[in-house]
Design a protein around this motif. Structure first.
Motif, PDB file in Angstrom:
ATOM      1  N   GLN A 712       0.845  -1.199   0.000  1.00 54.60           N
ATOM      2  CA  GLN A 712       0.000   0.000   0.000  1.00 54.60           C
ATOM      3  C   GLN A 712       0.882   1.251   0.000  1.00 54.60           C
ATOM      4  OE1 GLN A 712      -2.470   1.241   3.492  1.00 54.60           O
ATOM      5  NE2 GLN A 712      -4.191   0.633   2.188  1.00 54.60           N
ATOM      6  N   PRO A 713       1.481   1.561  -1.135  1.00 53.25           N
ATOM      7  CA  PRO A 713       2.354   2.739  -1.192  1.00 53.25           C
ATOM      8  C   PRO A 713       1.572   4.021  -0.946  1.00 53.25           C
ATOM      9  CG  PRO A 713       1.969   1.863  -3.387  1.00 53.25           C
ATOM     10  CD  PRO A 713       1.385   0.865  -2.434  1.00 53.25           C
ATOM     11  N   SER A 714       2.193   4.938  -0.224  1.00 53.10           N
ATOM     12  CA  SER A 714       1.579   6.235   0.043  1.00 53.10           C
ATOM     13  C   SER A 714       2.680   7.244   0.275  1.00 53.10           C
ATOM     14  CB  SER A 714       0.669   6.173   1.272  1.00 53.10           C
ATOM     15  OG  SER A 714       1.434   5.960   2.444  1.00 53.10           O
ATOM     16  N   ALA A 715       2.334   8.515   0.102  1.00 49.29           N
ATOM     17  CA  ALA A 715       3.305   9.578   0.347  1.00 49.29           C
ATOM     18  C   ALA A 715       3.787   9.536   1.788  1.00 49.29           C
ATOM     19  CB  ALA A 715       2.690  10.934   0.019  1.00 49.29           C
ATOM     20  N   TRP A 716       2.851   9.281   2.703  1.00 49.04           N
ATOM     21  CA  TRP A 716       3.227   9.225   4.122  1.00 49.04           C
ATOM     22  C   TRP A 716       4.228   8.104   4.379  1.00 49.04           C
ATOM     23  CZ3 TRP A 716       2.697   5.311   7.720  1.00 49.04           C
ATOM     24  CH2 TRP A 716       2.960   5.647   9.048  1.00 49.04           C
ATOM     25  N   ALA A 717       3.979   6.918   3.839  1.00 45.91           N
ATOM     26  CA  ALA A 717       4.864   5.782   4.082  1.00 45.91           C
ATOM     27  C   ALA A 717       6.252   6.036   3.497  1.00 45.91           C
ATOM     28  CB  ALA A 717       4.269   4.513   3.491  1.00 45.91           C
TER      29      ALA A 717
END
Length: 929
Positions: A712-717
Motif C-alpha cells: 500500500q504505497p503512500s506519500a506518508w509511508a
C-alpha cells in the motif's frame, strides 16, 4: 377540544370497518355528501405543480369515509416518470376503494380514462413482508396511458372503513400540512351528523372555528397549507414537536376506548385447561415457584419462541389473534404476542392486563383526543407482590434480572372491562447496566511505551440479543470488521490483536472480549507528564438553548432509561512507585435525570478507577434548567490526573537489553494484531513499524515499511521510510523515497525536503529549479525562503543566504518561527553571531513552546565558545521536550568542550535516537574537541 397524535402520511388515514367490504375497486360517482372542487378554478400553467389536494371525511353510523381529490401538472420528464404509475391502498376486510375520476386534462380538454375502460390492477402480493408486515391492505395500481409532459392528471377516490374492533364507534385522523409545502389549492373537511356525539381535536397552534351546522351535519373546514410552525428546540418533549393533525371520533374519554378494546383481548387470551397454552403455563410453574421468575420465563418464551409478524388480515389492525393460534403458528404482532403472554400469566394466576402504549408520542398522550389511533403498540402490565411490571413480548432478552425495567413509553392505557384511565409508567433505575466495560491495562513497560489492553464489554437487554446473530454466524471477517471499527484514528489508534464475541442465552448477556495495544496514556506537555483518568463520566455537551422568549417555558426531554458502568485497572510503570492522583478521586453528582458515581485509587502498583451512570426517561422543568446546567459544568470541569514521579525512566535511557525485554510482549501483541487483521487493513503493520522506530530498532522498522510500501504505497509511508534511510546514512535512498512521495502527493513540504537533499548531494541547480517551480502560499513563504537560504549556504553563497533569511524575518518580524529560523541559520552556518543571541532571545520570548528556540540559541553559544550558556539553554530545551535528540547531542558536545560530566551519556542517547546526527553536525564543523 384541541388535542393530538403522531405524524401521518399526506394521504389521510381513516380508521373504522367495512360497510361494503370488497377486494376489487369500485368505479362510481363521488358520494352525495362530497362537495367536489371546481377544478377549472385551480388549473394553472405556473406556480406549484400540485394544483389540488382535497380531503373530505364523513363519519356516520360507525363508518369513516375519506374522499381524496388530487390534480398534478406534469412539468418535466422526471415528473412524468413519477406520475405515470399511480397506486391506491385500502383494507378490503373493512371497506371499499371507490374510484370516481381518472382524468387527463390537456389544452383545456378532459380525457376521461375511466370512460375509456381504464381500470386499476390489484396487487395480490403483500408489500411489507420483508419488514415482517402483513397488514391486510391491498394495493391497486395503474400505469396512466397516454400521459404526456404538459398534461394535468386528476384522480379522485373514496375509501370506506368500518372497523370490526370498534363496533359502533368511529374515528378519523387527517394530517394538516404546513408551509413550506406548496400547493395551488388544498383543504381538509371533517363532517358528521349533528345528532351524533363526535368529538374533535387539533393542535393549539391551529386556529379552528367551531363546526358549522349545515343541512343536519356539522362541518370542520381547514384551508391548507397551515402557516409554518414556530421553531421549537429539538430537545423538547414530543408534545411540543408533534405535527398538526385533525382528529375526530365518537369516544367520549379514555375509559370508553379502554372498554371498547378490552373484550377483544380478554376473549383472545382465553385458553382451555387442555390447550397447548395451558400446558406451557404448567411447564413454567413446574420449573419455578416464584411468580416473578415464572413471569420472566413466560416473557422469554414469547420473545424467543414466537417470531414477529404484523398480521393485519381479517380485522387484525386492532383485533388480536388468539393465544392458541399464535402458539400454533409461532408468529404474531405485538397484539398477538401480548395476548399469548397475557394468557400464560393468567393461567399462572398472575394479575395481568393488556395496555396500549405509544412508542413515539408517549408524553403527548394525555393531551390527545381519546382515540385508539393515539397508540401504536400493545404490551402487558402485571402486578406482582405490589410492584408494577411492564412486559413487552416483542422486545428481546428479558430475563429475571431485567424484568423490572420500565420501557420508555411514558403512559399506558389498561384495557379493562368497564374501562380505565391513562396510567403513568413510573420510571426506575435499570436493575443491571445495559453496558458494562471492564478494562485491564498493562502499562508496566514504561510511561512512553505502548500499553497492553484486555477489554471486556458486557451487554444486556435488546442490545445483547442483537449480538447473538453475530455469534451464530461465526464469521471471522465480521469480527475483523468490528475490530477495525474499534481501532480509532491517528495517534489514539488502538490495534486489536484478538476479538471474541459470545452470548449467554440463559442470562441474555453478550460479551465482547478485545485484546490489543494502546498508545501510551501519558502525554508530555509544557514540561509536565500527565495522564487524564477517564472514569466514564465524560458526556456530550448539555447546554439546552432556551434563549428565545418563546422557548423559556419549554422543558428539556431526557432520554432513558440508561445505565452503564466502567471499571479500569492499570498496572503502572515502575511498580507504581511515586505515582499519584491529582483531582477528584470520589464523585457523586448529577444533572437533570442523570446521575453519576465514580472513584479512583492507587495501591499495590495498580491504579483502579470505577464509574457508573444512570439516566431516566423524563424531562427537566424550565425552572430547574439553571441548576442542571451548573451541575453539568461542575461535572464537566472535574479533572482527575494520574501523575508519574519526576524521575521517570524514559525509553532512551534504557539499555538495549532492557528495552528489548520490555518491548518483547508488545511486539508479540503486534504480531498477533497483524495476523488477525483483514488483508487490506495495514493499521497493525503501521503501528508495529512506528513502534520499532520509537525503540530505535531502525532495521526492523525499515523492514516493516518495505512491506507496507510493497502492499500500500503512500506519500506518508515513503516519507517515514526516508527518515529511516537517513539514520543509516543512505542519503540517495532518502532522496529516492522523498521523490516517490512527491510523485504520489504534490506537497510543497515534501518538495522543500527534496531540495535540501539535492543540495547536500551537490545537485544545487536541480534544487533551485525545484524551489523556483513551486506555487507558495502565505503560510508556506517562511519555509520556502528558509530552504532557499539553505541551498544558497550549501553552495557557499552565505550573503545571498542571509538575505533570504532577512527577507523572511522582514515578512513577519514578530514571528517566533521566523526569528528561530534566523537564529538557527546563524548558528548552523557560523555567521552573524555578533547579534544572533538577541534574535534568539526574541524568538524564545515569543514562542509558545521555546524548546526549538532554546536549542538554536545554544548552538550560537556553542559557536561562541560559551559552553556553560549552551548547556543551560539545552537543559531548558530538554526540560520542555525531553526527547529532542539534537539537544542531547549538542549538550554532549558542549559538555565535552566544557569538561563537564555526563557528555557520553548525552551523546549515547542522541545517537541511539538519531544515528545520523554525528554526520550532520560534523559536516557543519560542530564536533568534539
Amino acid at each position: 377540544m384541541h388535542k393530538s397524535i403522531a405524524a401521518l402520511p399526506l394521504l389521510a388515514v381513516a380508521i373504522s370497518a367495512p360497510a361494503h367490504a370488497g377486494e376489487e375497486p369500485l368505479y362510481q360517482p363521488a358520494p352525495a355528501w362530497v362537495e367536489e372542487a371546481d377544478v377549472q378554478t385551480v388549473l394553472s400553467d405556473d406556480g406549484p405543480a400540485t394544483l389540488l389536494y382535497d380531503w373530505q371525511h364523513r363519519l356516520e353510523d360507525g363508518v369513516a369515509w375519506v374522499y381524496h381529490d388530487w390534480v398534478q401538472r406534469i412539468d418535466n420528464p422526471q415528473s412524468l416518470m413519477q406520475a405515470n404509475t399511480q397506486t391506491l391502498q385500502w383494507l378490503p376486510d373493512k371497506g371499499d376503494l371507490i374510484v370516481h375520476r381518472m382524468d387527463i386534462i390537456r389544452d383545456g380538454e378532459v380525457i376521461d380514462l375511466l370512460d375509456q375502460g381504464v381500470t386499476l390492477d390489484v396487487l395480490r402480493r403483500e408489500q411489507g413482508l420483508e419488514q415482517r408486515l402483513l397488514d391486510g391492505s391491498l394495493t391497486a395500481t395503474v400505469s396512466v396511458p397516454g400521459l404526456r409532459e404538459g398534461d394535468m392528471l386528476r384522480i379522485a377516490h373514496t375509501i370506506s372503513t368500518d372497523d370490526q374492533a370498534l363496533g359502533d364507534e368511529v374515528q378519523a385522523v387527517q394530517y394538516l400540512p404546513s408551509e413550506p409545502w406548496q400547493v395551488g389549492t388544498a383543504r381538509a373537511v371533517m363532517s358528521w351528523p349533528a345528532d351524533e356525539d363526535i368529538l374533535w381535536g387539533v393542535e393549539d397552534r391551529v386556529g379552528l372555528e367551531q363546526p358549522e351546522l349545515r343541512d343536519g351535519y356539522r362541518f370542520l373546514t381547514v384551508d391548507l397549507p397551515l402557516a409554518e410552525a414556530d421553531p421549537v428546540p429539538q430537545d423538547a418533549p414530543s408534545r411540543y414537536l408533534r405535527p398538526a393533525i385533525l382528529r375526530a371520533g365518537s369516544f367520549s374519554d379514555w375509559q370508553e376506548v379502554s372498554a371498547v378494546m378490552a373484550p377483544h383481548y380478554d376473549a383472545a387470551a382465553e385458553a382451555g385447561s387442555g390447550s397447548d397454552v395451558a400446558g406451557l403455563a404448567r411447564d413454567i410453574m413446574a420449573r419455578a415457584d416464584d411468580p416473578l421468575e415464572r413471569a420472566a420465563l413466560a416473557v422469554r418464551l414469547v420473545q424467543d419462541e414466537v417470531s414477529y409478524l404484523l398480521n393485519g388480515l381479517d380485522g387484525g389492525n386492532y383485533l388480536p389473534q388468539s393465544a392458541e393460534e399464535t402458539w400454533d403458528v409461532r408468529y404474531g404482532d405485538c397484539k398477538a404476542k401480548s395476548v399469548l403472554l397475557l394468557s400464560l400469566l393468567r393461567q399462572m394466576n398472575i394479575d395481568a392486563e393488556p395496555v396500549l402504549v405509544s412508542t413515539q408520542m408517549g408524553d403527548a398522550i394525555p393531551e390527545l383526543l381519546p382515540l385508539p389511533a393515539a397508540f401504536n403498540h400493545v404490551i402487558v402490565h402485571a402486578m406482582i407482590d405490589g410492584t408494577d411490571y411492564w412486559l413487552d413480548g416483542t422486545s428481546s432478552a428479558t430475563r429475571l434480572a431485567t424484568i423490572g425495567d420500565v420501557p420508555p413509553f411514558h403512559y399506558a392505557l389498561p384495557l379493562r372491562e368497564g374501562g380505565a384511565d391513562l396510567v403513568p409508567m413510573q420510571q426506575r433505575d435499570l436493575a443491571v447496566p445495559q453496558m458494562r466495560m471492564v478494562m485491564n491495562v498493562d502499562h508496566s513497560a514504561g510511561v512512553d511505551l505502548p500499553a497492553l489492553m484486555a477489554l471486556e464489554f458486557r451487554l444486556s437487554g435488546p442490545a445483547a440479543a442483537q449480538m447473538q446473530a453475530m455469534v451464530d454466524a461465526d464469521n471471522p471477517a465480521m469480527l475483523q470488521q468490528m475490530a477495525r471499527s474499534m481501532a480509532g484514528q491517528g495517534n489514539s489508534q488502538m490495534q486489536v490483536s484478538a476479538l471474541n464475541v459470545s452470548y449467554d442465552e440463559d442470562a441474555a448477556v453478550a460479551t465482547i472480549e478485545v485484546e490489543g495495544i494502546l498508545p501510551p496514556y501519558f502525554e508530555w506537555t509544557d514540561g509536565r507528564l500527565r495522564s487524564s483518568v477517564d472514569t466514564g463520566d465524560q458526556f456530550a455537551e448539555f447546554n439546552p438553548d432556551r434563549a428565545r422568549p418563546a422557548w423559556r417555558d419549554i422543558p428539556v426531554a431526557t432520554q432513558g432509561p440508561m445505565r452503564q458502568s466502567f471499571d479500569l485497572t492499570m498496572m503502572l510503570p515502575q511498580q507504581g512507585d511515586g505515582f499519584s492522583l491529582e483531582g477528584d478521586r470520589q464523585m457523586e453528582a448529577g444533572f437533570g435525570n442523570m446521575r453519576f458515581t465514580s472513584s479512583a485509587s492507587i495501591a499495590g502498583g495498580e491504579m483502579r478507577a470505577a464509574a457508573e451512570a444512570f439516566g431516566l426517561l423524563g424531562e427537566i422543568a424550565p425552572e430547574d434548567l439553571p441548576q442542571a446546567r451548573r451541575s453539568f459544568r461542575e461535572i464537566a470541569n472535574r479533572s482527575l490526573e494520574l501523575v508519574p514521579p519526576e524521575d521517570v525512566t524514559w525509553r532512551w535511557k534504557l539499555s538495549d537489553s532492557q528495552r528489548a525485554e520490555r518491548a518483547a510482549p508488545i511486539l508479540e501483541a503486534y504480531g498477533k494484531a497483524i495476523e488477525f487483521a483483514e488483508d487490506d487493513d495495514f493499521g497493525a503493520l503501521i503501528g508495529r513499524a512506528r513502534f520499532l522506530g520509537s525503540i530505535y530498532d531502525f532495521n526492523a522498522s525499515l523492514k516493516d515499511f518495505d512491506a507496507l510500501i510493497a502492499e500500500q504505497p503512500s506519500a506518508w509511508a515513503y516519507t517515514q521510510r526516508s527518515w529511516l534511510h537517513r539514520t543509516k546514512g543512505d542519503y540517495e535512498a532518502v532522496l529516492d523515497d522523498l521523490q516517490s512521495a512527491y510523485e504520489l502527493e504534490y506537497a510543497n513540504g515534501t518538495a522543500l525536503n527534496i531540495a535540501r537533499e539535492l543540495a547536500y548531494l551537490g545537485r544545487i541547480e536541480e534544487a533551485r529549479e525545484l524551489l523556483g517551480s513551486l506555487v507558495v502560499s502565505d503560510d508556506e513563504r517562511l519555509a520556502h525562503k528558509d530552504m532557499l537560504a539553505t541551498v544558497a549556504a550549501i553552495d557557499g553563497q552565505l550573503e545571498v543566504a542571509r538575505q533570504f533569511i532577512a527577507d523572511a524575518v522582514a515578512d513577519a518580524p514578530q514571528s517566533a518561527a521566523a526569528l528561530n529560523s534566523d537564529c538557527w541559520f546563524r548558528g548552523l552556518w557560523n555567521i552573524g553571531l555578533e547579534d544572533g543571541l538577541e534574535v534568539c532571545t526574541q524568538s524564545i520570548e515569543r514562542a509558545s513552546n521555546a524548546a526549538a528556540a532554546l536549542d538554536s540559541r545554544a548552538l550560537i553559544n556553542f559557536r561562541l565558545g560559551d559552553y556553560p550558556s549552551a548547556i543551560a539553554d539545552l537543559d531548558g530545551a530538554l526540560a520542555i521536550s525531553p526527547g529532542l535528540a539534537e539537544s542531547h547531542y549538542l549538550r554532549g558536545l558542549a559538555k565535552l568542550h566544557a569538561g563537564v560530566d555526563g557528555a557520553e551519556d548525552d551523546l549515547t542517547v542522541a545517537l541511539r535516537m538519531a544515528p545520523h546526527l554525528e554526520d550532520f553536525y560534523t559536516r557543519h564543523g560542530i564536533v568534539a574537541p
